[in-house]
Design a protein around this motif. Sequence first.
Motif, short mmCIF file in Angstrom:
data_model
loop_
_atom_site.label_atom_id
_atom_site.label_comp_id
_atom_site.label_asym_id
_atom_site.label_seq_id
_atom_site.Cartn_x
_atom_site.Cartn_y
_atom_site.Cartn_z
N PRO A 1 52.40 2.17 25.83
CA PRO A 1 52.86 2.48 27.18
C PRO A 1 54.37 2.65 27.29
O PRO A 1 54.86 3.50 28.06
N ALA A 2 55.13 1.88 26.52
CA ALA A 2 56.59 1.95 26.60
C ALA A 2 57.13 3.27 26.07
O ALA A 2 58.31 3.60 26.31
N ASP A 3 56.31 4.05 25.36
CA ASP A 3 56.79 5.30 24.76
C ASP A 3 56.58 6.51 25.66
O ASP A 3 56.79 7.66 25.23
N ASP A 4 56.16 6.30 26.89
CA ASP A 4 56.13 7.34 27.91
C ASP A 4 55.33 8.57 27.48
O ASP A 4 55.78 9.71 27.59
N GLY A 5 54.10 8.31 26.98
CA GLY A 5 53.22 9.42 26.63
C GLY A 5 53.51 10.07 25.29
O GLY A 5 52.94 11.12 24.98
N GLN A 6 54.36 9.47 24.48
CA GLN A 6 54.66 9.98 23.14
C GLN A 6 53.95 9.10 22.11
O GLN A 6 53.84 7.87 22.29
N ALA A 7 53.49 9.71 21.03
CA ALA A 7 52.85 8.97 19.93
C ALA A 7 53.91 8.70 18.87
O ALA A 7 54.25 9.57 18.07
N VAL A 8 54.46 7.50 18.88
CA VAL A 8 55.61 7.14 18.06
C VAL A 8 55.15 6.25 16.91
O VAL A 8 54.62 5.16 17.13
N ASP A 9 55.38 6.69 15.69
CA ASP A 9 54.85 5.97 14.53
C ASP A 9 55.43 4.57 14.42
O ASP A 9 54.70 3.62 14.12
N THR A 10 56.73 4.40 14.67
CA THR A 10 57.33 3.09 14.50
C THR A 10 56.82 2.05 15.50
O THR A 10 56.95 0.85 15.26
N SER A 11 56.24 2.50 16.58
CA SER A 11 55.69 1.57 17.57
C SER A 11 54.42 0.90 17.08
O SER A 11 53.95 -0.08 17.69
N PHE A 12 53.83 1.42 16.01
CA PHE A 12 52.61 0.84 15.45
C PHE A 12 52.84 0.31 14.04
O PHE A 12 51.89 0.02 13.32
N ASP A 13 54.09 0.16 13.67
CA ASP A 13 54.42 -0.20 12.29
C ASP A 13 54.50 -1.71 12.14
O ASP A 13 55.44 -2.35 12.63
N ALA A 14 53.52 -2.28 11.44
CA ALA A 14 53.55 -3.69 11.02
C ALA A 14 53.83 -4.64 12.17
O ALA A 14 54.61 -5.57 12.05
N ARG A 15 53.17 -4.43 13.31
CA ARG A 15 53.32 -5.36 14.41
C ARG A 15 51.94 -5.81 14.87
O ARG A 15 50.93 -5.18 14.56
N GLU A 16 51.91 -6.90 15.58
CA GLU A 16 50.65 -7.43 16.05
C GLU A 16 49.97 -6.42 16.97
O GLU A 16 50.61 -5.78 17.80
N GLY A 17 48.66 -6.29 16.80
CA GLY A 17 47.92 -5.35 17.63
C GLY A 17 48.11 -3.91 17.25
O GLY A 17 47.93 -3.02 18.09
N CYS A 18 48.48 -3.64 16.00
CA CYS A 18 48.75 -2.24 15.62
C CYS A 18 47.47 -1.47 15.32
O CYS A 18 47.50 -0.25 15.25
N HIS A 19 46.34 -2.17 15.15
CA HIS A 19 45.07 -1.50 14.87
C HIS A 19 44.17 -1.55 16.11
O HIS A 19 44.16 -2.54 16.84
N GLN A 20 43.42 -0.47 16.32
CA GLN A 20 42.46 -0.40 17.43
C GLN A 20 41.06 -0.16 16.86
O GLN A 20 40.91 0.51 15.83
N LEU A 21 40.07 -0.69 17.54
CA LEU A 21 38.69 -0.55 17.08
C LEU A 21 37.79 -0.20 18.27
O LEU A 21 37.92 -0.80 19.34
N PHE A 22 36.92 0.77 18.04
CA PHE A 22 36.02 1.26 19.07
C PHE A 22 34.62 1.43 18.50
O PHE A 22 34.44 1.54 17.28
N LEU A 23 33.63 1.50 19.37
CA LEU A 23 32.37 2.15 19.08
C LEU A 23 32.44 3.54 19.69
O LEU A 23 33.06 3.74 20.75
#
Length: 278
Positions: free
Chosen positions: A190-212
């Motif tokens: 959400p903090a990236d204002d609609g941009q998909a930013v790689d460093t925002s998911f880099d080695a931080r808690e909650g960086c993986h998502q899981l769905f059915l």
Amino acid sequence: MPINAAHRTIAAGVHLVPQPFRAFAVRSDEAQHASEARAPYGRVHVVRTDFLDASSLAGLAAEGRSRVQIEAFSDIDYATTSWSALASAAPRVADWIGSVAGALQLTGVLGPEPEGYRRCVATRIDYLACCGAGFHNDVSRHWSRCLFWILALAVDDVEFVMPHASVRLALTPGDLVVFDQTMAHGLCRPADDGQAVDTSFDAREGCHQLFLTGELLLTDAQWAALGSPWLPVEAQERLGALDLMVAEFDDRSGAIKRPRALRDSMKRSSCHVDTPSG
């Protein structure tokens, strides 16, 4: 039916279309629609389910993560599962197929009757794992005739974003989302204002998502009922439509790359199959 869900609809029919085009449409690589195209479905449905308690979500997350491999930003992995396996991982759900089909039925995309939803749900079910997701769409094979659904099992501080439809949807575990996957979509912070930013998911808690996840396969009549009928490509060309089958998206922003190179994409001569019917 063991479900108590709230359904809301997000308008997604006003599109940000690059010049020189005036609209979006999607063609098919299947022979039956080789000379046709349809407009994207202009809604995103969100169903807030309550048939998965914290224990069930934890059991499913553990089972799903053991079957996928995710290492870096925008990695996406699928693992086919079964309703019996899901029942073992989350035994508190008394009727898996009925619960998911009932949630999907609230969207009305297949009409009012329950049988179609149960049939789609029973056909196939997958785990879907990712580490954020750069912008992309899914069109090949029969997917131009489908809508996708995702049921969030493990998500934290993440949004589902469709940049060309101005959709930003904060996800929480238990959210079931139905959308037209031919439109560009991604998972962002959400903090990236609609941009998909790689460093925002880099080695931080909650960086993986899981769905059915699964598919809702629509007939031509059902697409027409949703306001997205299959039309001859000439009709879509007159509307100034850009073919989403051949669009390429910037991973970070979702912007369509080189749109002027796609000027002639919506023509009968450029069908995407070798042996069109008719």
